[in-house]
Write a protein that holds these residues in place. Structure first.
Motif, PDB file in Angstrom:
ATOM      1  N   GLU A 108       6.171   6.704  16.132  1.00 23.30           N
ATOM      2  CA  GLU A 108       6.535   6.584  17.541  1.00 23.30           C
ATOM      3  C   GLU A 108       7.809   5.764  17.656  1.00 23.30           C
ATOM      4  O   GLU A 108       8.006   4.788  16.934  1.00 23.30           O
ATOM      5  N   ASP A 109       8.672   6.156  18.567  1.00 24.50           N
ATOM      6  CA  ASP A 109       9.966   5.504  18.741  1.00 24.50           C
ATOM      7  C   ASP A 109       9.826   3.997  18.966  1.00 24.50           C
ATOM      8  O   ASP A 109      10.660   3.220  18.518  1.00 24.50           O
ATOM      9  N   SER A 110       8.761   3.569  19.610  1.00 17.52           N
ATOM     10  CA  SER A 110       8.579   2.148  19.923  1.00 17.52           C
ATOM     11  C   SER A 110       8.066   1.321  18.738  1.00 17.52           C
ATOM     12  O   SER A 110       8.018   0.097  18.814  1.00 17.52           O
ATOM     13  N   ASN A 111       7.704   1.960  17.620  1.00 14.34           N
ATOM     14  CA  ASN A 111       7.127   1.246  16.482  1.00 14.34           C
ATOM     15  C   ASN A 111       8.236   0.760  15.532  1.00 14.34           C
ATOM     16  O   ASN A 111       8.486   1.343  14.483  1.00 14.34           O
ATOM     17  N   SER A 112       8.880  -0.329  15.909  1.00 16.89           N
ATOM     18  CA  SER A 112      10.018  -0.831  15.141  1.00 16.89           C
ATOM     19  C   SER A 112       9.618  -1.336  13.754  1.00 16.89           C
ATOM     20  O   SER A 112      10.403  -1.248  12.811  1.00 16.89           O
ATOM     21  N   VAL A 113       8.407  -1.842  13.605  1.00 14.80           N
ATOM     22  CA  VAL A 113       7.969  -2.340  12.298  1.00 14.80           C
ATOM     23  C   VAL A 113       7.871  -1.196  11.293  1.00 14.80           C
ATOM     24  O   VAL A 113       8.388  -1.292  10.178  1.00 14.80           O
ATOM     25  N   SER A 114       7.229  -0.109  11.676  1.00 12.64           N
ATOM     26  CA  SER A 114       7.121   1.042  10.769  1.00 12.64           C
ATOM     27  C   SER A 114       8.482   1.636  10.458  1.00 12.64           C
ATOM     28  O   SER A 114       8.760   2.006   9.313  1.00 12.64           O
ATOM     29  N   LYS A 115       9.346   1.721  11.454  1.00 14.24           N
ATOM     30  CA  LYS A 115      10.690   2.253  11.206  1.00 14.24           C
ATOM     31  C   LYS A 115      11.427   1.376  10.190  1.00 14.24           C
ATOM     32  O   LYS A 115      12.088   1.898   9.294  1.00 14.24           O
ATOM     33  N   HIS A 116      11.304   0.058  10.318  1.00 17.25           N
ATOM     34  CA  HIS A 116      11.946  -0.859   9.367  1.00 17.25           C
ATOM     35  C   HIS A 116      11.389  -0.665   7.950  1.00 17.25           C
ATOM     36  O   HIS A 116      12.160  -0.587   6.987  1.00 17.25           O
ATOM     37  N   ILE A 117      10.067  -0.581   7.824  1.00 16.08           N
ATOM     38  CA  ILE A 117       9.458  -0.402   6.497  1.00 16.08           C
ATOM     39  C   ILE A 117       9.952   0.892   5.854  1.00 16.08           C
ATOM     40  O   ILE A 117      10.369   0.899   4.703  1.00 16.08           O
ATOM     41  N   ALA A 165       0.830  -1.211   0.000  1.00 18.73           N
ATOM     42  CA  ALA A 165       0.000   0.000   0.000  1.00 18.73           C
ATOM     43  C   ALA A 165       0.865   1.263   0.000  1.00 18.73           C
ATOM     44  O   ALA A 165       0.589   2.218  -0.737  1.00 18.73           O
ATOM     45  N   ILE A 166       1.916   1.271   0.802  1.00 18.28           N
ATOM     46  CA  ILE A 166       2.801   2.440   0.844  1.00 18.28           C
ATOM     47  C   ILE A 166       3.479   2.640  -0.510  1.00 18.28           C
ATOM     48  O   ILE A 166       3.532   3.759  -1.026  1.00 18.28           O
ATOM     49  N   PHE A 167       3.996   1.569  -1.094  1.00 16.38           N
ATOM     50  CA  PHE A 167       4.669   1.689  -2.383  1.00 16.38           C
ATOM     51  C   PHE A 167       3.729   2.286  -3.431  1.00 16.38           C
ATOM     52  O   PHE A 167       4.091   3.233  -4.136  1.00 16.38           O
ATOM     53  N   HIS A 168       2.532   1.750  -3.547  1.00 21.87           N
ATOM     54  CA  HIS A 168       1.604   2.232  -4.579  1.00 21.87           C
ATOM     55  C   HIS A 168       1.125   3.653  -4.297  1.00 21.87           C
ATOM     56  O   HIS A 168       0.933   4.443  -5.230  1.00 21.87           O
ATOM     57  N   THR A 169       0.987   3.997  -3.025  1.00 27.70           N
ATOM     58  CA  THR A 169       0.603   5.369  -2.676  1.00 27.70           C
ATOM     59  C   THR A 169       1.711   6.342  -3.043  1.00 27.70           C
ATOM     60  O   THR A 169       1.463   7.381  -3.665  1.00 27.70           O
ATOM     61  N   LEU A 223      14.341  -0.622  -7.227  1.00 29.92           N
ATOM     62  CA  LEU A 223      14.876  -1.310  -6.054  1.00 29.92           C
ATOM     63  C   LEU A 223      13.817  -1.407  -4.951  1.00 29.92           C
ATOM     64  O   LEU A 223      13.658  -2.463  -4.329  1.00 29.92           O
ATOM     65  N   ILE A 224      13.088  -0.321  -4.727  1.00 36.72           N
ATOM     66  CA  ILE A 224      12.023  -0.333  -3.713  1.00 36.72           C
ATOM     67  C   ILE A 224      10.958  -1.351  -4.106  1.00 36.72           C
ATOM     68  O   ILE A 224      10.476  -2.123  -3.278  1.00 36.72           O
ATOM     69  N   TYR A 225      10.602  -1.382  -5.390  1.00 36.58           N
ATOM     70  CA  TYR A 225       9.606  -2.338  -5.877  1.00 36.58           C
ATOM     71  C   TYR A 225      10.085  -3.780  -5.659  1.00 36.58           C
ATOM     72  O   TYR A 225       9.323  -4.634  -5.204  1.00 36.58           O
ATOM     73  N   ILE A 226      11.351  -4.037  -5.949  1.00 38.05           N
ATOM     74  CA  ILE A 226      11.912  -5.383  -5.748  1.00 38.05           C
ATOM     75  C   ILE A 226      11.869  -5.753  -4.267  1.00 38.05           C
ATOM     76  O   ILE A 226      11.454  -6.849  -3.902  1.00 38.05           O
ATOM     77  N   LYS A 227      12.252  -4.813  -3.392  1.00 34.56           N
ATOM     78  CA  LYS A 227      12.212  -5.088  -1.952  1.00 34.56           C
ATOM     79  C   LYS A 227      10.788  -5.357  -1.490  1.00 34.56           C
ATOM     80  O   LYS A 227      10.548  -6.249  -0.684  1.00 34.56           O
ATOM     81  N   LEU A 231      12.645   2.887   6.584  1.00 37.73           N
ATOM     82  CA  LEU A 231      14.092   2.980   6.350  1.00 37.73           C
ATOM     83  C   LEU A 231      14.618   1.926   5.383  1.00 37.73           C
ATOM     84  O   LEU A 231      15.353   2.240   4.453  1.00 37.73           O
ATOM     85  N   ASN A 232      14.264   0.685   5.601  1.00 40.14           N
ATOM     86  CA  ASN A 232      14.886  -0.417   4.867  1.00 40.14           C
ATOM     87  C   ASN A 232      14.158  -0.819   3.595  1.00 40.14           C
ATOM     88  O   ASN A 232      14.788  -1.326   2.675  1.00 40.14           O
ATOM     89  N   ILE A 233      12.869  -0.635   3.524  1.00 39.64           N
ATOM     90  CA  ILE A 233      12.113  -1.026   2.327  1.00 39.64           C
ATOM     91  C   ILE A 233      11.848   0.193   1.442  1.00 39.64           C
ATOM     92  O   ILE A 233      12.162   0.200   0.261  1.00 39.64           O
ATOM     93  N   MET A 234      11.281   1.241   2.015  1.00 41.04           N
ATOM     94  CA  MET A 234      10.897   2.425   1.230  1.00 41.04           C
ATOM     95  C   MET A 234      12.020   3.450   1.089  1.00 41.04           C
ATOM     96  O   MET A 234      11.882   4.411   0.359  1.00 41.04           O
ATOM     97  N   MET A 235      13.115   3.262   1.797  1.00 46.90           N
ATOM     98  CA  MET A 235      14.317   4.086   1.686  1.00 46.90           C
ATOM     99  C   MET A 235      14.114   5.547   2.118  1.00 46.90           C
ATOM    100  O   MET A 235      14.699   6.468   1.550  1.00 46.90           O
ATOM    101  N   PHE A 236      13.274   5.757   3.122  1.00 48.78           N
ATOM    102  CA  PHE A 236      13.129   7.077   3.724  1.00 48.78           C
ATOM    103  C   PHE A 236      14.426   7.423   4.457  1.00 48.78           C
ATOM    104  O   PHE A 236      15.202   6.539   4.824  1.00 48.78           O
ATOM    105  N   ASN A 237      14.632   8.708   4.686  1.00 51.82           N
ATOM    106  CA  ASN A 237      15.756   9.192   5.486  1.00 51.82           C
ATOM    107  C   ASN A 237      15.248   9.586   6.863  1.00 51.82           C
ATOM    108  O   ASN A 237      14.144  10.133   6.989  1.00 51.82           O
TER     109      ASN A 237
END
Length: 185
Positions: A123-132, A101-105, A168-172, A134-140
């Motif tokens: 939120e600092d405690s939301n490790s799943v969103s931070k991973h998505i 959903a994030i990729f297509h949006t 690359l984001i699409y492949i991830k 930083l590591n998948i969508m390549m946010f800074n």
């Protein structure tokens, strides 16, 4: 696998009934019909402002609403930003739907609007969103904002970075979908 469309009263009501906690939005979990209608009108105003707002995420196979995603204007320290926000019903978590959903949006926003930067507050405690982000969508990562009782981290993605790294984001994103084949049914 997913359909993303402007949120409507029926979808919002369904999502609110299936929320497992209160989240930071303009409409509470136990919203009255009046509050739901007011939210839909507010969303229509946002959409008139920048063609975006809140969208429902539905499964393509049966049109079940599973969450929402939004791009809304927001002020942070007197700066107007476009903020990406999202929520998925607990039952549908850990199936990689939000990555899709994030990729297509983002793809829609960066190819069809004049928005050149998207922010997301997590939120600092939301490790799943931070991973998505930083590591998948390549946010800074920019930094943290103290927010009452919670520390909020701020991320951003520029249009040029997304368009340059789109493949690359699409492949991830798709690696995650292929890895979890049960979501492809």
């Amino acid at each position: 696998m997913l359909i993303i469309e402007p949120i409507c009263e029926k979808s919002l009501t369904y999502i609110l009934k299936n929320i497992d906690y209160d989240f930071n939005t303009l409409v509470p979990k136990n919203a009255s019909q009046y509050q739901i209608n007011k939210f839909i009108l507010h969303n229509d105003k946002i959409r008139c402002f920048n063609s975006l707002g809140y969208f429902v995420i539905k499964l393509k196979k049966d049109l079940s609403p599973i969450g929402f995603i939004s791009i809304i204007p927001r002020y942070i320290h007197e700066n107007l930003i476009n903020e990406l926000g999202y929520f998925i019903i607990k039952y549908y978590r850990n199936n990689n739907f939000m990555k899709e959903a994030i990729f297509h949006t983002l793809n829609y926003v960066f190819n069809n609007t004049n928005i050149d930067k998207i922010y997301s507050l997590v939120e600092d405690s939301n490790s799943v969103s931070k991973h998505i982000l930083l590591n998948i969508m390549m946010f800074n990562f920019i930094g943290s904002l103290p927010n009452c009782s919670k520390l909020t981290q701020v991320y951003y993605l520029t249009k040029s970075k997304f368009l340059n790294q789109k493949e690359l984001i699409y492949i991830k994103t798709n690696k995650c979908l292929i890895k979890n084949k049960r979501t492809l049914i």
